[in-house]
Design a protein around this motif. Structure first.
Motif, PDB file in Angstrom:
ATOM      1  N   ALA A  53     -94.110  37.100 -10.519  1.00 34.58           N
ATOM      2  CA  ALA A  53     -92.803  36.046 -10.388  1.00 34.58           C
ATOM      3  C   ALA A  53     -93.170  34.637 -10.426  1.00 34.58           C
ATOM      4  CB  ALA A  53     -92.057  36.341  -9.185  1.00 34.58           C
ATOM      5  N   THR A  54     -94.522  34.281  -9.992  1.00 31.69           N
ATOM      6  CA  THR A  54     -95.072  32.985  -9.772  1.00 31.69           C
ATOM      7  C   THR A  54     -95.573  32.614 -11.332  1.00 31.69           C
ATOM      8  OG1 THR A  54     -97.043  33.708  -8.964  1.00 31.69           O
ATOM      9  CG2 THR A  54     -95.293  33.221  -7.386  1.00 31.69           C
ATOM     10  N   LEU A  55     -95.929  33.401 -12.331  1.00 36.96           N
ATOM     11  CA  LEU A  55     -96.401  32.952 -13.455  1.00 36.96           C
ATOM     12  C   LEU A  55     -95.350  32.488 -14.574  1.00 36.96           C
ATOM     13  CD1 LEU A  55     -99.148  35.677 -13.846  1.00 36.96           C
ATOM     14  CD2 LEU A  55     -99.455  33.233 -12.821  1.00 36.96           C
ATOM     15  N   HIS A  56     -95.832  31.857 -15.503  1.00 33.65           N
ATOM     16  CA  HIS A  56     -95.008  31.370 -16.673  1.00 33.65           C
ATOM     17  C   HIS A  56     -95.105  32.518 -17.515  1.00 33.65           C
ATOM     18  CE1 HIS A  56     -92.943  28.984 -19.436  1.00 33.65           C
ATOM     19  NE2 HIS A  56     -93.967  29.142 -20.563  1.00 33.65           N
ATOM     20  N   ARG A  57     -93.825  33.279 -17.652  1.00 33.79           N
ATOM     21  CA  ARG A  57     -93.862  34.553 -18.559  1.00 33.79           C
ATOM     22  C   ARG A  57     -95.344  35.151 -18.877  1.00 33.79           C
ATOM     23  NH1 ARG A  57     -88.921  34.273 -20.834  1.00 33.79           N
ATOM     24  NH2 ARG A  57     -89.424  35.364 -22.585  1.00 33.79           N
ATOM     25  N   PRO A  58     -95.696  35.768 -17.942  1.00 37.78           N
ATOM     26  CA  PRO A  58     -96.910  36.467 -17.893  1.00 37.78           C
ATOM     27  C   PRO A  58     -96.972  37.566 -18.965  1.00 37.78           C
ATOM     28  CG  PRO A  58     -95.913  37.397 -15.808  1.00 37.78           C
ATOM     29  CD  PRO A  58     -94.849  36.102 -16.408  1.00 37.78           C
ATOM     30  N   HIS A  59     -97.915  37.559 -19.706  1.00 40.74           N
ATOM     31  CA  HIS A  59     -98.243  38.466 -20.892  1.00 40.74           C
ATOM     32  C   HIS A  59     -98.604  39.657 -20.339  1.00 40.74           C
ATOM     33  CE1 HIS A  59     -99.842  39.819 -24.875  1.00 40.74           C
ATOM     34  NE2 HIS A  59     -98.772  38.956 -25.154  1.00 40.74           N
ATOM     35  N   TRP A  60     -98.702  40.848 -21.248  1.00 44.63           N
ATOM     36  CA  TRP A  60     -99.104  42.121 -20.736  1.00 44.63           C
ATOM     37  C   TRP A  60    -100.533  42.239 -20.463  1.00 44.63           C
ATOM     38  CZ3 TRP A  60    -102.865  44.632 -23.429  1.00 44.63           C
ATOM     39  CH2 TRP A  60    -102.880  44.316 -24.757  1.00 44.63           C
ATOM     40  N   ARG A  61    -101.373  41.369 -21.279  1.00 41.49           N
ATOM     41  CA  ARG A  61    -102.581  41.253 -20.937  1.00 41.49           C
ATOM     42  C   ARG A  61    -103.004  40.671 -19.610  1.00 41.49           C
ATOM     43  NH1 ARG A  61    -103.174  39.179 -26.686  1.00 41.49           N
ATOM     44  NH2 ARG A  61    -102.486  37.369 -25.841  1.00 41.49           N
ATOM     45  N   GLU A  62    -102.282  39.533 -19.157  1.00 37.81           N
ATOM     46  CA  GLU A  62    -102.480  39.078 -17.749  1.00 37.81           C
ATOM     47  C   GLU A  62    -102.108  40.141 -16.786  1.00 37.81           C
ATOM     48  OE1 GLU A  62    -103.315  36.862 -14.600  1.00 37.81           O
ATOM     49  OE2 GLU A  62    -103.974  36.616 -16.602  1.00 37.81           O
ATOM     50  N   ALA A  63    -100.913  40.950 -17.009  1.00 45.36           N
ATOM     51  CA  ALA A  63    -100.479  42.108 -16.066  1.00 45.36           C
ATOM     52  C   ALA A  63    -101.732  43.004 -16.097  1.00 45.36           C
ATOM     53  CB  ALA A  63     -99.261  42.448 -16.616  1.00 45.36           C
ATOM     54  N   LEU A  64    -102.358  43.254 -17.215  1.00 38.50           N
ATOM     55  CA  LEU A  64    -103.469  44.345 -17.121  1.00 38.50           C
ATOM     56  C   LEU A  64    -104.551  44.036 -16.286  1.00 38.50           C
ATOM     57  CD1 LEU A  64    -104.502  47.002 -18.051  1.00 38.50           C
ATOM     58  CD2 LEU A  64    -105.049  46.149 -20.204  1.00 38.50           C
ATOM     59  N   ARG A  65    -105.047  42.569 -16.618  1.00 34.94           N
ATOM     60  CA  ARG A  65    -106.053  41.739 -16.021  1.00 34.94           C
ATOM     61  C   ARG A  65    -105.945  42.179 -14.294  1.00 34.94           C
ATOM     62  NH1 ARG A  65    -106.194  36.456 -14.293  1.00 34.94           N
ATOM     63  NH2 ARG A  65    -108.332  35.692 -13.621  1.00 34.94           N
ATOM     64  N   THR A  66    -104.626  41.552 -13.954  1.00 30.79           N
ATOM     65  CA  THR A  66    -104.433  41.511 -12.578  1.00 30.79           C
ATOM     66  C   THR A  66    -104.389  43.315 -12.107  1.00 30.79           C
ATOM     67  OG1 THR A  66    -102.808  39.651 -12.854  1.00 30.79           O
ATOM     68  CG2 THR A  66    -102.582  40.999 -10.906  1.00 30.79           C
TER      69      THR A  66
END
Length: 188
Positions: A26-39
């Motif tokens: 929620a705090t990210l600017h439109r997180p991409h699926w790659r950022e979600a996977l990294r997290t």
């Protein structure tokens, strides 16, 4: 421990990381699926390692881990949650002010804070006939999956909530810390 019990344990261990991931997304600017996977991978690896550490510590001295795990988790989550709430007050309504990704160290610290309970579980598993490696792998995989989904879900919630999303995530982290603390104090 049978495979069904291992599966339930794995998903139970991932619930607090899932809640934290929603706040992170929620705090990210439109997180991409790659950022979600990294997290998800960062949280999953940490969540898989902590029961192993707990298991080895449990073999040596389980009472020391279980005596302090709830205080450590509460303190880390309260600090991170307070930081998120404070940053939420500073947040601008413009999406451009939101980061595209969180730093590795912030994610690792949050992942560790939400996995303290897995360390305690690992310490407890040291006294049970269980394959700790497959159990830890199941916990890590469940957490990686749930956190990835949580970050993407946080993206939707972040668009709806707006600039207060980081504050809500901070409240969730503090709430998780309080629940961990209360659960352990009630057992005394």
């Amino acid at each position: 421990m049978n495979p069904v019990a291992t599966l339930f344990l794995a998903f139970a261990m991932s619930t607090d990381a899932f809640a934290a991931a929603i706040g992170k997304g929620a705090t990210l600017h439109r997180p991409h699926w790659r950022e979600a996977l990294r997290t998800g991978l960062i949280f999953g690896v940490i969540e898989a390692l902590t029961p192993l550490v707990g298991w080895f510590i449990g073999r040596a001295a389980a009472q020391y881990v279980s005596a302090w795990d709830h205080w450590i988790a509460f303190t880390l989550l309260a600090i991170l949650g307070t930081r998120m709430i404070r940053n939420g007050f500073k947040a601008s309504e413009a999406d451009e002010k939101k980061p595209a990704a969180h730093s590795f160290w912030l994610l690792a610290l949050t992942g560790f804070a939400t996995s303290i309970d897995a360390m305690a579980v690992g310490a407890g598993l040291a006294f049970v006939d269980v394959n700790i490696y497959s159990t830890a792998a199941a916990i890590g995989l469940a957490t990686a999956t749930m956190v990835t989904i949580g970050v993407l879900l946080g993206r939707v919630i972040g668009d709806v909530v707006g600039k207060r999303a980081e504050m809500a995530g901070g409240v969730v982290l503090i709430g998780i810390g309080c629940v961990i603390l209360v659960e352990h104090l009630q057992l005394l």
